[in-house]
Write a protein that holds these residues in place. Structure first.
Motif, PDB file in Angstrom:
ATOM      1  N   THR A  35       8.483 -29.909  26.566  1.00  0.00           N
ATOM      2  CA  THR A  35       8.419 -28.887  25.534  1.00  0.00           C
ATOM      3  C   THR A  35       8.171 -29.553  24.187  1.00  0.00           C
ATOM      4  N   ASN A  37       7.922 -28.880  20.067  1.00  0.00           N
ATOM      5  CA  ASN A  37       8.442 -27.917  19.110  1.00  0.00           C
ATOM      6  C   ASN A  37       8.216 -28.437  17.696  1.00  0.00           C
ATOM      7  N   LYS A  88       6.424 -23.369  19.460  1.00  0.00           N
ATOM      8  CA  LYS A  88       6.693 -24.296  20.553  1.00  0.00           C
ATOM      9  C   LYS A  88       5.734 -24.026  21.697  1.00  0.00           C
ATOM     10  N   THR A  90       5.332 -25.113  26.052  1.00  0.00           N
ATOM     11  CA  THR A  90       5.901 -25.745  27.239  1.00  0.00           C
ATOM     12  C   THR A  90       4.767 -26.162  28.162  1.00  0.00           C
TER      13      THR A  90
END
Length: 179
Positions: A35, A37, A88, A90
Motif C-alpha cells: 500500500t 500512501n 492511497k 493498494t
C-alpha cells in the motif's frame, strides 16, 4: 519484469521452508499487498495540490489511487471532517511484484546517504512500513514538474503474524537492512 516473483517461487520458498522448519509449504510467508500512501493536509486549501498528489502516485504505482478524506476536524491543522487529505493505492499480484522489484533495485540506490532500512519498522504482526521523505527518488517523477516534495509511506503486508518470519522473507528478497 516479474523476475522477483519467479525468484520467490523458485528459490525463496524452498529456502524459507528449510530455514524456518515448516511442516507445509503453505506456511511459508508471502507478501499479500503493498500500500502506497501520500498524505498532505494542504489539499483543503487547493485542489491543485490534490491533483498533483494523484498524478505523482499514479506515475509511481501505475494504478489510479483513491482519495482519502479526514475522519474528524482538527482546527489546529485547519482540517475539516470529510475534506480530502491525501490518497492511497493498494498493489496486488503482478503490479505488486513489479513495484517491489523497481523499489529494491532502482529506487533504493537513489536515496541519498542510505545505510539500510531499520528492522524496527515491523508492526508486531509481520507487516513492514517504510517512510520515504521525497517522492523525487522515483525515476517516473519528472523533477521539473513537481510543485513541492512530499513524503510517501509504503506498507508491505505479509500473511504471517511473526516479525521474524517476515524479516526472513524480506531479507531473502534482497531488501537492504541495516547490519
Amino acid at each position: 519484469m516479474l523476475e522477483l516473483k519467479n525468484f520467490y517461487k523458485r528459490k525463496v520458498i524452498n529456502f524459507l521452508f528449510k530455514k524456518l522448519n515448516f511442516s507445509s509449504v503453505m506456511q511459508v510467508p508471502r507478501i499479500e499487498k503493498v500500500t502506497l500512501n501520500i498524505g498532505d493536509g494542504s489539499c483543503n486549501n487547493s485542489k491543485k495540490n490534490l491533483v498533483s498528489i494523484i498524478s505523482d502516485i499514479t506515475m509511481i504505482s501505475g494504478q489510479k489511487p483513491i482519495v482519502t478524506n479526514a475522519k474528524k476536524s482538527i482546527s489546529g491543522f485547519k482540517i475539516r471532517q470529510g475534506h480530502p487529505v491525501g490518497c492511497k493505492v493498494t498493489l496486488r499480484s503482478n503490479r505488486m511484484w513489479d513495484f517491489i522489484n523497481r523499489f529494491i533495485y532502482i529506487v533504493v540506490p537513489r536515496i541519498r546517504d542510505f545505510r539500510g532500512f531499520s528492522i524496527k519498522s515491523f508492526d508486531g504482526r509481520g507487516n513492514y512500513n517504510i517512510g520515504i521523505k521525497e517522492q523525487i527518488i522515483f525515476p517516473e517523477i519528472n523533477y521539473e514538474k513537481i510543485d513541492k516534495t512530499r513524503g510517501l509511506n509504503i506498507s508491505i503486508t505479509t500473511n504471517t503474524n511473526s516479525d521474524m518470519h517476515a524479516l526472513e522473507l524480506l531479507k531473502s528478497l534482497n531488501f537492504p537492512f541495516k547490519k
